[in-house]
Design an enzyme around this catalytic site. Structure first.
Site, PDB file in Angstrom:
ATOM      1  N   HIS A 676      69.182  14.108  33.430  1.00 64.86           N
ATOM      2  CA  HIS A 676      68.896  14.353  32.010  1.00 64.86           C
ATOM      3  C   HIS A 676      69.146  15.803  31.599  1.00 64.86           C
ATOM      4  CE1 HIS A 676      64.728  15.483  33.500  1.00 64.86           C
ATOM      5  NE2 HIS A 676      65.024  16.493  32.709  1.00 64.86           N
ATOM      6  N   ASP A 726      67.499   9.091  37.513  1.00 65.59           N
ATOM      7  CA  ASP A 726      67.595  10.430  36.909  1.00 65.59           C
ATOM      8  C   ASP A 726      67.892  11.457  38.002  1.00 65.59           C
ATOM      9  OD1 ASP A 726      67.517  12.540  35.183  1.00 65.59           O
ATOM     10  OD2 ASP A 726      65.340  12.515  34.897  1.00 65.59           O
ATOM     11  N   SER A 825      62.283  20.965  34.595  1.00 65.57           N
ATOM     12  CA  SER A 825      63.030  19.714  34.704  1.00 65.57           C
ATOM     13  C   SER A 825      64.139  19.894  35.734  1.00 65.57           C
ATOM     14  CB  SER A 825      63.639  19.352  33.357  1.00 65.57           C
ATOM     15  OG  SER A 825      62.661  18.871  32.478  1.00 65.57           O
TER      16      SER A 825
END
Length: 875
Positions: A676, A726, A825
């Site tokens: 992502h 992901d 992230s």
């Protein structure tokens, strides 16, 4: 943390403190991104829970010891004969909790007199001076380190361990004001309550006295139903009412079951509100024995102006608070400026009054002062090592005496130097001093405790100087040391310089610069801080090699005052004091600007091939992960402590790319991150760069390197509208196995085994990154310990969205929640394997909200993708 200590912490109920944040750190970590996240689903998030976690076991019983007798007013040293030992309190816990008698992992301390002569493991230095003492309270014999004690281990052997000085601390929660509430005690690394069985006014009075809320307490009760999930530690507390600390009271360790009436202990602290005994407290000190004097009058707290404030006034304050020992007055807001009104001025006590209200003084509210003149006091307990100047006209002059084994004794002047005098005066809170003739003061009749004392001038306490053993000398009282100390000139400049130390570096040659002034360690602001200033610091510390300056709290933010700003050294000065042109204490800085240095700097950067053979075949190796002071659970990591942590950066037209995502180095040329991360800006390699060896994002470092991206490989099953699959790989630019240069600060992480179940095989897990700390974006790499959660736990909270290719982790206890918000992230979830190698078990992916109760962060399970990773990278 070793596996044994981890299990022991789990058994004793200390796991929340080991693997999570405390309440302060929880406020400083909330978001994952260093910059605004791209459009799309927010990650990570949280959900509420309806399951009650099992109650943690209470700590083992604490040994009981009789309370030392309280000194009567007539036995107290007169203010004009008493000196002062500044902070921290000698030998005991810095927080002032002198009665801690349990290690930080819950083992009861042995009496110092019970320690056998032969030990399997060498304890810290200078402990022999405590041998024979019959108490078992934690102490730091050399006065500089963290307090510790001996304990009996499971094998019947004697070992030693550090103590948690917060153990036995108390607080009141849930009341209408600060004088009432449910009693909470700190033990085994967490706050807990007390069962109200046998709870009476004597117990409540000890709580009020310990909190400096008066000497009279009224016992109350509170239903457990309104307290939430909090353990019970004690029951059947049985205080006499005159103990200084709840640890000195008899009590039973809670063994489970049902507390009678299901009520927790609570108190209301009651003061005599008549004119003879106003409410007073000490604020801003490092212990309950010192601080800024504040009085409660007309419904609010206020301060006292220091006009004519002296040791006689301090004697009355200490007596009114029930604090025995040496009383000393402090001026010019020594313990910080207060707020609210200035209540009193021109206080002129004789030293014999029972209350400050009995002293001559101004009317309430009449003064000509500001808070820069707030008065303070210290009431130093008479413990071994306290010093004073006796027999003079005031506490600034007289015969030097040391307190040891219940008796004051003198110091012989053999080999006495100006540096010795300087250390004594500085410890007593003065700037200058000189040796005086012993004939000026009355001759002592007590013992001669010390001889052949030799100080370097850098010591913060007199007992840190080299000397003979206690009582060994060849002197008479005609050779007693006598000293006259002086406050010094305006600006507080010191002719001999002042002690300097380096803190929180990887070794003793580097760190944040701290200086000892006015009895306190403080920092230096980095305004104008250069290598020339660093050279002087290193020279003062005895290092002769090249020096490098570090700015912007490179070694972490300090605490306490910022003493110095705008240092202007030429590089040739002998000490930092010769460079200071601005008054001590004047600055316009915050601790985020604390200055640091690296001494004996010879350039550590490794060449591309110099260590390729030795490092290219290893993974998961942390070469720099141990330091005396552990920093875990959301604070700054050790520089180089996570060598596989890299950052994916978004390039800009100015060439100063910003941090976009975290990532993990798998080899010299391959990096693992989240798919992502490329959702907003696409997968064009021209948009990105990868930075390795970074610690402080704004300071160029010797191991830091920014490398272009050659290839981006996103898992073929990933969809932008889903959180499954992901995961992505990034190939760095450069020849095969020669992209990133390995060093002690740049090393690859290991991969887990295919289909490995980390909840069963992994332990000691951490997340790292430069994410938003809740107040500002972190400049330095952060780390936080985090527990892995069972699969069924995550499936219940995330239903069908949680798949077998995901992990969830986080500490769900109230006020201690930790999840992927604290990392970046795409950043790593690392766990330690047997044999001290580290593998990347998770990639920070998503969640419900950030810091929301009972909603753990979700990570891509790396073990599910090991075949895909190896097929792409050829590892």
């Amino acid at each position: 943390m070793t596996l044994a200590r981890f299990v022991l912490a789990l058994v004793l109920g200390a796991l929340p403190e080991v693997v999570g944040f405390d309440s302060v750190l929880n406020d400083s970590f909330h978001h994952r991104h260093r910059h605004s996240p791209p459009p799309g689903p927010q990650y990570p998030y949280y959900l509420p829970t309806h399951q009650r976690p099992p109650r943690t076991r209470p700590p083992p019983p604490l040994p009981r010891f009789p309370r030392p007798p309280r000194a009567l007013p007539a036995q107290r040293p007169h203010a004009l004969q008493a000196g002062h030992t500044p902070r921290p309190h000698p030998w005991g816990c810095p927080a002032g909790e002198l009665w801690v008698s349990v290690t930080d992992f819950g083992a009861p301390c042995l009496r110092w007199a019970e320690v056998p002569p032969f030990l399997e493991r060498s304890p810290p230095a200078n402990w022999a001076q405590l041998r024979g003492q019959r108490h078992n309270f934690c102490r730091s014999p050399d006065g500089t380190g963290r307090p510790w004690c001996f304990y009996g281990d499971a094998r019947g052997k004697v070992d030693w361990g550090y103590c948690d000085c917060r153990h036995g601390s108390v607080r009141l929660r849930g009341g209408k004001n600060e004088f009432e509430g449910t009693v909470e005690v700190y033990a085994s690394g967490a706050w807990g309550t007390v069962c109200s069985s046998h709870w009476d006014d004597s117990d409540a009075s000890v709580i009020c006295h310990q909190l400096q809320l008066g000497g009279k307490g009224i016992a109350k009760q509170t239903p457990f139903s309104g307290l939430g999930l909090i353990p019970i530690y004690w029951s059947n507390v049985r205080c006499r009412g005159d103990e200084e600390n709840i640890l000195l009271c008899e009590k039973d360790i809670w063994q489970g079951g049902v507390c009678p009436q299901k009520m927790a202990a609570a108190v209301t602290c009651s003061f005599s509100r008549g004119p003879a005994f106003p409410i007073i407290r000490l604020v801003g000190g490092s212990s309950v024995h010192e601080g800024r004097v504040e009085l409660y009058h007309a419904g609010q707290w206020g301060t006292i102006c220091d006009d004519q404030w002296d040791d006689a006034d301090a004697e009355v304050i200490c007596r009114q608070l029930g604090l025995s020992g040496i009383a000393k007055a402090w001026h010019q807001a020594y313990f910080g400026e207060g707020s609210g009104p200035v209540m009193l001025d021109e206080v002129r006590c004789t030293g014999n009054e029972l209350s400050i209200e009995q002293c001559p003084k101004s009317s309430w509210g009449e003064h000509n002062c500001g808070h820069k003149e707030d008065a303070g006091v210290s009431c130093t307990p008479l413990t071994d090592g306290v010093i004073r100047l006796a027999g003079g006209k005031g506490s600034h002059e007289g015969r030097l005496e040391v307190y040891y084994r219940g008796q004051w004794g003198t110091v012989c002047d053999d080999g006495w130097t100006e540096l010795n005098t300087y250390v004594v005066c500085r410890q007593l809170g003065f700037k200058y001093g000189k040796q005086a003739s012993a004939n000026h003061f009355e001759e002592s009749t007590g013992p001669i405790w010390l001889d052949d004392v030799s100080c370097s001038g850098k010591e913060t306490r007199f007992l840190q100087c080299s000397r003979r053993q206690w009582g060994q000398h060849d002197c008479s009282h005609h050779e007693d040391v006598s000293i006259a100390c002086y406050p010094g000139s305006e600006g507080h400049r010191l002719s001999l310089g002042f002690p300097v130390r380096l803190m929180d570096g990887e070794n003793k040659k580097e760190g944040r610069v701290e200086v000892f002034i006015n009895g306190q360690w403080g920092t230096i602001c980095d305004d104008g801080w250069t290598d020339k200033d660093a050279a002087v610091i290193c020279r003062q510390l005895g290092y002769k090699g090249p020096a490098r300056a570090r700015t912007m709290a490179y070694f972490g933010e300090g605490k306490g005052p910022i003493h110095v700003d705008n240092v202007k050294c030429t590089g040739n000065e002998r000490s930092l004091a010769d460079c200071i042109k601005q008054d001590i204490g004047r600055h316009n800085c915050r601790h985020s600007e604390d200055a640091g240095v690296i001494c004996d700097y010879f350039g550590k950067k490794a060449s591309g091939n110099s260590n390729k053979e030795s490092l290219s075949s290893v993974c998961g190796l942390r070469l720099l992960h141990r330091r005396q002071k552990r920093i875990i659970g959301g604070k700054n990591s050790l520089r180089g402590g996570w060598p596989w942590q890299v950052s994916l950066r978004l390039k800009s037209s100015h060439g100063d790319g910003r941090l976009l995502c975290g990532a993990t180095l798998l080899s010299s040329c391959w990096v693992l991150t989240a798919a992502h991360c490329f959702k907003r800006y696409g997968n064009s390699t021209r948009n990105y760069a990868v930075r390795v060896g970074d610690y402080h994002t704004l300071v160029p470092e010797e191991f830091e390197e920014e490398i272009g991206v050659q290839q981006i490989v996103i898992h073929r099953e990933y969809r932008p509208d889903s959180s499954d699959y992901d995961i992505a790989l990034v190939r760095l630019q450069g020849p095969e196995e020669q992209c990133a240069r390995f060093s002690s600060h740049v090393l690859p992480a290991c991969l887990p085994f295919w289909r490995e179940r980390p909840q069963k095989t992994a332990s000691n897990c951490y997340i790292t990154g430069w994410g938003d700390t809740g107040r500002a974006y972190s400049r330095t790499l952060q780390q936080a310990a985090i527990p892995l959660l069972p699969k069924r736990f995550c499936e219940e909270r995330y239903k069908g969205r949680f798949t077998g290719r995901m992990l969830c982790a986080g500490n769900l206890h109230e006020h201690k929640r930790v999840d992927s918000c604290q990392g970046d992230s795409g950043g790593p979830l690392m766990c330690e394997r047997p044999g001290e190698s580290w593998a990347v078990y998770g990639v920070t992916s998503w969640g419900y909200g950030c810091g929301v109760k009972d909603s753990p962060g979700v990570y891509t399970k790396v073990s599910a993708f090991v075949p895909w990773i190896k097929s792409v990278t050829k590892l």
